[in-house]
Design a protein around this motif. Sequence first.
Motif, mmCIF file in Angstrom:
data_model
loop_
_atom_site.group_PDB
_atom_site.id
_atom_site.type_symbol
_atom_site.label_atom_id
_atom_site.label_comp_id
_atom_site.label_asym_id
_atom_site.label_seq_id
_atom_site.Cartn_x
_atom_site.Cartn_y
_atom_site.Cartn_z
ATOM 1 N N GLU A 158 0.817 -1.207 0.000
ATOM 2 C CA GLU A 158 0.000 0.000 0.000
ATOM 3 C C GLU A 158 0.851 1.257 0.000
ATOM 4 O O GLU A 158 0.439 2.286 -0.520
ATOM 5 C CB GLU A 158 -0.947 -0.010 1.200
ATOM 6 C CG GLU A 158 -2.061 -1.036 1.072
ATOM 7 C CD GLU A 158 -3.269 -0.664 1.901
ATOM 8 O OE1 GLU A 158 -3.183 0.311 2.658
ATOM 9 O OE2 GLU A 158 -4.295 -1.346 1.782
ATOM 10 N N LYS A 210 3.513 1.706 -1.675
ATOM 11 C CA LYS A 210 3.856 1.984 -3.065
ATOM 12 C C LYS A 210 2.696 2.647 -3.786
ATOM 13 O O LYS A 210 2.898 3.499 -4.658
ATOM 14 C CB LYS A 210 4.260 0.687 -3.777
ATOM 15 C CG LYS A 210 5.586 0.119 -3.312
ATOM 16 C CD LYS A 210 6.088 -0.984 -4.227
ATOM 17 C CE LYS A 210 5.175 -2.197 -4.177
ATOM 18 N NZ LYS A 210 5.697 -3.320 -4.996
ATOM 19 N N GLY A 211 1.494 2.246 -3.425
ATOM 20 C CA GLY A 211 0.327 2.852 -4.040
ATOM 21 C C GLY A 211 0.102 4.283 -3.572
ATOM 22 O O GLY A 211 -0.255 5.156 -4.359
ATOM 23 N N GLN A 222 5.702 5.990 1.803
ATOM 24 C CA GLN A 222 6.653 5.142 1.090
ATOM 25 C C GLN A 222 8.086 5.428 1.528
ATOM 26 O O GLN A 222 8.902 4.506 1.638
ATOM 27 C CB GLN A 222 6.525 5.352 -0.418
ATOM 28 C CG GLN A 222 7.337 4.337 -1.228
ATOM 29 C CD GLN A 222 7.093 4.453 -2.714
ATOM 30 O OE1 GLN A 222 6.622 5.478 -3.190
ATOM 31 N NE2 GLN A 222 7.408 3.404 -3.458
ATOM 32 N N ARG A 231 -4.600 6.991 4.292
ATOM 33 C CA ARG A 231 -5.122 7.171 2.943
ATOM 34 C C ARG A 231 -5.542 8.624 2.712
ATOM 35 O O ARG A 231 -5.396 9.177 1.635
ATOM 36 C CB ARG A 231 -6.311 6.252 2.715
ATOM 37 C CG ARG A 231 -5.958 4.774 2.798
ATOM 38 C CD ARG A 231 -7.234 3.932 2.696
ATOM 39 N NE ARG A 231 -6.950 2.535 2.953
ATOM 40 C CZ ARG A 231 -6.455 1.702 2.054
ATOM 41 N NH1 ARG A 231 -6.190 2.125 0.847
ATOM 42 N NH2 ARG A 231 -6.213 0.443 2.373
ATOM 43 N N TYR A 287 -1.968 10.823 3.636
ATOM 44 C CA TYR A 287 -0.741 10.390 2.955
ATOM 45 C C TYR A 287 0.469 10.318 3.876
ATOM 46 O O TYR A 287 1.589 10.239 3.433
ATOM 47 C CB TYR A 287 -0.400 11.297 1.767
ATOM 48 C CG TYR A 287 -1.368 11.121 0.632
ATOM 49 C CD1 TYR A 287 -2.505 11.908 0.561
ATOM 50 C CD2 TYR A 287 -1.152 10.154 -0.343
ATOM 51 C CE1 TYR A 287 -3.411 11.744 -0.484
ATOM 52 C CE2 TYR A 287 -2.051 9.983 -1.382
ATOM 53 C CZ TYR A 287 -3.178 10.780 -1.442
ATOM 54 O OH TYR A 287 -4.064 10.603 -2.455
#
Length: 202
Positions: free
Chosen positions: A28, A30-31, A37, A193, A196
Amino acid sequence: MGMMLIVLLLNLGISFWNAKQAGSIWAESKGLGGWVQVLAWCAAIQSAIGFTYVYTVVIAFVANSFGYLSASSLGVLFNLMYLMIILPLLGTGLAITISSWIAASREKSLASLGIAGWNTFATAYNAYNAVNSFGAAFSSVSDAFGSMFDGDGDSDSYRVILLAAIAVLAGVVTTVTIMHRYEASLPVSDYVRNQYRDLDYR
């Protein structure tokens, strides 16, 4: 000897935890990209560094015990490994420290303040140690390997490089294996989400 064993076990525990946490949110992260990340990468790199350190100590002890590496070359091996890991250690440590500062300012809990305090101390200590030790380590390694480029290098110089490569490879493989084992076992929260970045996930 007892203190060294404690240090090695502590490094193993922290490295395993970092690899597990990185693996649990790797897919996730990476997404999502961004700071999440970055922190996942930091945890993975610190895990690999920790495992590499442990493997270096074990490999050096075994190599010296069996006469594969002389006692004088052990210092060269450790100095070489130090030069290889200190910059990524400082970089990832600083990123994690900044993350813990932000988390502490948001949560204002005793736990978050404690984590921020520990990360600050560890980063400052590593930076101080780097300032005082980098030059000596570099001199030791350059002196030991200088003869290699003149064609006069002894076998220990090549053995040091080989053992260092084995330790790094073993550290990276161990980290990747653990990350795959725990991949996507801890999905990133809705807060991450939306924002971020959630500094609890490192």
